[in-house]
Design an enzyme around this catalytic site. Structure first.
Site, short mmCIF file in Angstrom:
data_model
loop_
_atom_site.label_atom_id
_atom_site.label_comp_id
_atom_site.label_asym_id
_atom_site.label_seq_id
_atom_site.Cartn_x
_atom_site.Cartn_y
_atom_site.Cartn_z
N CYS A 102 0.77 -1.33 -0.31
CA CYS A 102 -0.08 0.13 0.05
C CYS A 102 0.88 1.71 -0.12
CB CYS A 102 -0.99 -0.16 0.94
SG CYS A 102 -1.83 1.58 1.27
N CYS A 159 -0.51 4.36 2.55
CA CYS A 159 -0.69 4.27 3.64
C CYS A 159 1.13 4.47 4.12
CB CYS A 159 -0.36 2.51 3.41
SG CYS A 159 -1.59 1.91 3.74
N ASP A 160 1.88 3.97 3.42
CA ASP A 160 3.52 4.30 3.60
C ASP A 160 4.61 4.74 3.03
OD1 ASP A 160 3.35 2.17 5.50
OD2 ASP A 160 3.27 0.47 4.23
#
Ligand code: NAP
Length: 315
Positions: A137, A140-141
């Site tokens: 992701c 997300c990261d």
């Protein structure tokens, strides 16, 4: 909800765009429906950086679009059950049963909209370094990789779009693909080719992710020269396609050879009263817009099915 006290007209498993759209159509047909999801509602697009092929929106962040979808269905009488993990289902009986850790849902029909998850590379080091440099992701990261080097694997829309997104943070992005042709949309390919931070590593497969507490480098095999080399990288983002979330249904509905649920054009599965929509089914196109369209068709078909069942009882 009292255990076993209520039979829903339709229980929708999965609250992504497909599930939410089907809920809207069920509600407008005056059906009692519930959406059950293992997580928050929104589905996969919640983690998309930007969507620019959903008609009516020039560009919109994935989470914003999901928020709009959920706000829309909140205008209707639809029961929402986020964070419900399915344990067992009986789809074959006339009244379907869905057991979660805390509840049991009974329903005349079920719409499966459980989507698909990222396929794993299946190489040494991948599982070991999840959360320590391996991520599925970018949204997300990505921010953890400010001024670092990352490697994205794959040649589809996800890999190329997420590689572009990662250039917002990383100083360099390797895009590693097993062939020399991408299957991503042309417009996305052009953006990748024009981006100076992205270096293409073609005809190459990742053989191992190497680290020490966190990812340090990857070993790749050049399939033309048959030579291997190591590339220093702080993060690895595999985007090599999807596998359907069918573990609870696989023994009850018919699947295609890749494991996606077979449906007809009305979203009907091989089991009476069970429909499948979105990424979990054998669809030729996996986009938010097609998921939403599947949901609309399924909602209408569920309503027809319930009317037909009622008429059959009266006769
Ligand atoms: P995809 O389109 O199936 O592409 C997967 C890519 O990974 C392919 O390039 C494939 O290579 C490669 N690959 C597969 N297995 C591999 C392995 N074991 N090792 C190395 N590479 C491997 O998957 P996706 O990009 O995740 O997209 C999934 C679906 O969502 C697609 O229908 C896509 O169009 C859609 N999507 C749409 C958007 C959008 O419209 N904005 C955004 C994201 C995703 P080959 O090309 O050689 O097969």
């Amino acid at each position: 909800m009292d255990k076993k006290s209520k039979i829903f007209d339709c229980v929708i498993l999965g609250g992504g765009p497909a599930g939410l759209s089907s809920a809207l159509y069920c509600a407008r047909a005056n059906l009692k429906s519930a959406i059950v999801d293992i997580s928050t509602l929104g589905g996969t697009p919640f983690n998309y950086c930007e969507i620019e092929n959903y008609l009516g929106f020039d560009k919109i962040e994935g989470d914003k679009l999901c928020e709009k979808f959920e706000n829309h269905i909140d205008n209707f009488d639809i029961e929402k059950f986020p964070f419900e993990e399915i344990e067992e289902v009986d789809l074959v009986s006339p009244i379907k049963k869905i057991k979660t850790l805390d509840r049991e849902f009974l329903a005349k029909t079920v719409i499966i909209a459980t989507g698909a998850k990222a396929k794993k590379l299946g190489v040494k080091g991948e599982l070991e370094y999840i959360g320590k440099g391996v991520s599925y992701c970018a949204v997300c990261d990505g921010a953890f990789y400010k001024d670092k080097i990352v490697s994205v694997v794959g040649g589809g829309n996800s890999a190329l779009e997420e590689a572009l997104y990662l250039t917002r943070f990383a100083k360099k992005v390797y895009l590693i693909h097993r062939r020399d042709k991408f299957r991503a949309d042309e417009i996305v390919q052009k953006r990748v080719f024009d981006n100076k931070k992205i270096e293409l590593v073609l005809n190459s497969v990742v053989e191992e992710i190497i680290g020490d507490k966190k990812v340090i480098e990857i070993r790749i095999l050049d399939s033309l020269s048959n030579k291997t080399k190591n590339i220093k990288t702080d993060g690895v983002f595999p985007y090599i396609g999807l596998e359907p979330n069918v573990e609870h249904f696989a023994s009850q509905v018919e699947l295609d050879k890749l494991g996606f649920i077979k449906t007809d054009c009305s979203m009907k599965t091989s089991v009476q009263g069970v429909f499948a929509i979105g990424d979990v089914r054998n669809t030729p196109l996996r986009q938010v817009i097609t998921a939403v369209s599947d949901g609309a068709i399924a909602g209408v078909e569920v309503a027809k099915y319930i009317i037909n069942q009622k008429e059959a009882v009266v006769k």
